[in-house]
Design an enzyme around this catalytic site. Structure first.
Site, short mmCIF file in Angstrom:
data_model
loop_
_atom_site.label_atom_id
_atom_site.label_comp_id
_atom_site.label_asym_id
_atom_site.label_seq_id
_atom_site.Cartn_x
_atom_site.Cartn_y
_atom_site.Cartn_z
N GLY A 265 0.80 -1.21 0.00
CA GLY A 265 0.00 0.00 0.00
C GLY A 265 0.83 1.27 0.00
O GLY A 265 2.06 1.25 0.13
N GLY A 267 2.41 4.71 1.26
CA GLY A 267 2.89 5.27 2.51
C GLY A 267 4.23 4.73 2.96
O GLY A 267 4.75 3.74 2.43
N SER A 268 4.76 5.42 3.97
CA SER A 268 6.12 5.14 4.41
C SER A 268 6.27 3.78 5.07
O SER A 268 7.26 3.08 4.85
CB SER A 268 6.56 6.24 5.40
OG SER A 268 6.56 7.51 4.78
N VAL A 269 5.29 3.38 5.88
CA VAL A 269 5.43 2.14 6.65
C VAL A 269 5.39 0.93 5.72
O VAL A 269 6.27 0.06 5.76
CB VAL A 269 4.35 2.03 7.73
CG1 VAL A 269 4.43 0.68 8.43
CG2 VAL A 269 4.52 3.15 8.77
N GLU A 290 -0.96 -1.17 -6.70
CA GLU A 290 -1.46 0.10 -7.20
C GLU A 290 -0.30 1.01 -7.59
O GLU A 290 -0.23 1.53 -8.69
CB GLU A 290 -2.25 0.84 -6.12
CG GLU A 290 -3.43 0.13 -5.56
CD GLU A 290 -3.89 0.81 -4.29
OE1 GLU A 290 -5.07 1.20 -4.26
OE2 GLU A 290 -3.09 0.97 -3.36
N ASN A 380 -6.96 10.36 4.82
CA ASN A 380 -6.79 10.35 3.37
C ASN A 380 -7.94 9.67 2.65
O ASN A 380 -8.38 10.12 1.62
CB ASN A 380 -5.49 9.64 3.00
CG ASN A 380 -4.28 10.24 3.68
OD1 ASN A 380 -4.20 11.45 3.86
ND2 ASN A 380 -3.34 9.39 4.06
N GLY A 384 -7.06 1.79 -1.88
CA GLY A 384 -7.24 0.44 -2.42
C GLY A 384 -7.12 -0.66 -1.40
O GLY A 384 -7.23 -1.84 -1.74
#
Length: 504
Positions: A265, A267-269, A290, A380, A384
């Protein structure tokens, strides 16, 4: 030297070049716009800012449909100008977030695979103008997208008018990467003919009637860099726990050493956890996701990835310069698709994905909140994650166990908003460890989540809540009057920590 018009290979369309201001003048109050862009990549750049400029002297509102978040601070400018009536399906801008949470703007939080279906079935829309970034227009009038596909193809098909922004800063080497496929109407469509992550099933551009192209605008601006931060000690621990879990799956014969197609997904993590595979023994990996972030290209550089399918390429500034400065190195491994296809449940289930997404918080039974701070404040959007969580072979959610220097526990008695129910969550991972929830009843999950995933400073509180909840009984024991006490304490006192003797 390349001239701009060389990017327009369809002869009749060369006559439709206009300025951004002229193109923006066609857009009037109450219209709905379908803008290209997915997670800061491939977004239309000039016409949106021309609209913002118009707002200095005119009052109007438009509805904004996109693939996901926009770059170039476009959402910030839209929000500050007050020209957005409704926004969907995803955004990641703090100014726009504030407007949404204040009720100044409507936001529709959608699964990213659903927007195309709703446009196709005319549940939402109609779309007056599709404004799409491209690298070129082919001789037969196909629009060749840039660094994202997102919802561009469905917007182009169903919009009354199309404005194309040809971005001279985007390389024509992107041509040939795209794989544009339309499912057709529900009830009339055939199975999507994809058996492997690197199968090509569509066209290399977006086919539309050239007569729909109202105007063409030229731009020369790179995508905004991603906002991810580098892996840290906690995310490295999380990656280690995830690798430990995957190795156990191999020992049990449920996976091979090639794993299964990977989705990570935004994002940073999630990016950092995927990055942790670089030093692992796993090779010959397929990525079906994605967004391709830095970690995927680092894995390609390390010789770990054989193919990577996406609907967007979103990179940090340094990685963007490296990748596009030596694009031939990556080009034959990449495929870019509409988000309806990258996120399609049929394909996700068929390919048997390992799906890694980020949680804001999860509760002691495995329900996950991805979107709302303290249950009400939108961050946000679900993006997905739901498309993948419901349908993946392994649905994995990752988060750090605490936030704000320990004032917030990411593991709570009851998630304050639930995007992914316990039924769609297989594995939860923090820097403390992981919990495999598959095949477990609610009461079996609790000890694993508390002992393996919660931060030590909150374990006693969680056990106190659960032990009292057991006295109430139930398949999923709760104390309803205390279920959100941690969030209430955070609002009132700035922390979720409480003395255990105050909880009973």
């Amino acid at each position: 030297m390349e001239t701009k018009l060389q990017r327009i290979k369809h002869p009749a369309l060369k006559e439709r070049v206009v300025t951004p201001e002229v193109a923006a003048s066609w857009i009037t109050d109450g219209m709905t716009l379908g803008l290209s862009g997915f997670t800061r990549a491939g977004d239309a750049k000039a016409v949106p800012f021309a609209l913002v400029k118009r707002a200095e002297t005119e009052t109007f509102k438009v509805n904004i449909f996109t693939g996901a978040s926009l770059g170039s601070d476009i959402d910030t400018a839209f929000a500050e100008a007050g020209i957005v009536g409704k926004r969907l399906p995803f955004q990641a801008d703090p100014v726009m977030r504030g407007k949404i949470n204040n009720g100044d703007m409507l936001f529709v939080d959608q699964h990213l695979s659903h927007t195309a279906e709703l446009v196709r079935s005319e549940v939402i829309g109609p779309i007056d103008f599709a404004v799409l970034e491209a690298v070129s227009i082919s001789e037969d009038g196909m629009i060749i997208p840039s660094t994202s596909v997102g919802n561009s193809s469905i917007f182009a098909e169903h919009a009354k008018n199309v404005i194309v922004e040809i971005n001279m800063a985007q390389s024509e080497m992107l041509e040939g990467l795209h794989d544009i496929y339309d499912t057709g109407k529900q009830g009339e469509r055939q199975p999507i003919p994809m058996m492997h992550p690197d199968d090509r099933i569509g066209t290399t551009g977006i086919r539309i009637n050239p007569e729909k192209v109202r105007g063409i605008v030229f731009t020369n601006q790179l995508d905004s860099p991603s906002t991810i931060v580098a892996p840290d000690a906690d995310t490295q621990l999380m990656a280690g726990h995830l690798l430990e879990f995957l190795r156990e799956e191999i020992r049990e014969g449920r996976l091979t050493d090639k794993l299964a197609p990977l989705q990570s997904g935004i994002g940073s993590v999630a990016n950092a956890v995927l990055h942790g595979m670089i030093d692992s023994e796993f090779t010959d990996l397929d990525v079906y996701s994605e967004v391709l972030q830095d970690a995927v290209f680092d894995l390609i550089d390390a010789g770990k990835v054989k193919s990577a399918s996406c609907c967007s390429i979103t990179l940090s500034e340094e990685k963007m310069a490296q990748v596009f400065g030596d694009f031939e190195k990556y080009r034959d491994k990449l495929i870019m698709r509409p988000q309806e296809i990258s996120n399609h449940p049929e394909i996700i289930r068929r390919l048997g994905l390992i799906s890694i997404n980020t949680a804001l918080e999860f509760d002691i039974y495995g329900n996950v909140n991805s979107t709302h701070v303290s249950g009400t404040k939108m961050m946000n959007g679900i993006g997905g994650s739901g498309d993948f969580a419901r349908n993946a072979r392994l649905s994995i959610f990752v988060t750090k166990s605490i936030a704000k220097d320990g004032k917030i526990s990411s593991i709570v008695p009851f998630a304050s908003h639930i995007d992914h129910t316990e039924h769609d969550v297989d594995i939860v991972v923090t820097e403390q460890g992981y919990a495999d929830l598959r095949g477990l009843a609610p009461r079996e999950r609790v000890p694993l989540i508390i002992e393996n995933c919660a931060h030590p400073m909150y374990r006693e509180q969680l056990w106190a809540y659960y032990q009292e909840a057991l006295t109430r009984g139930g398949q999923t024991p709760h104390i309803l009057e205390k279920a959100f006490s941690w969030h209430i304490n955070l609002k009132q006192n700035g922390t979720m920590t409480q003395k255990v003797d105050e909880l009973v």
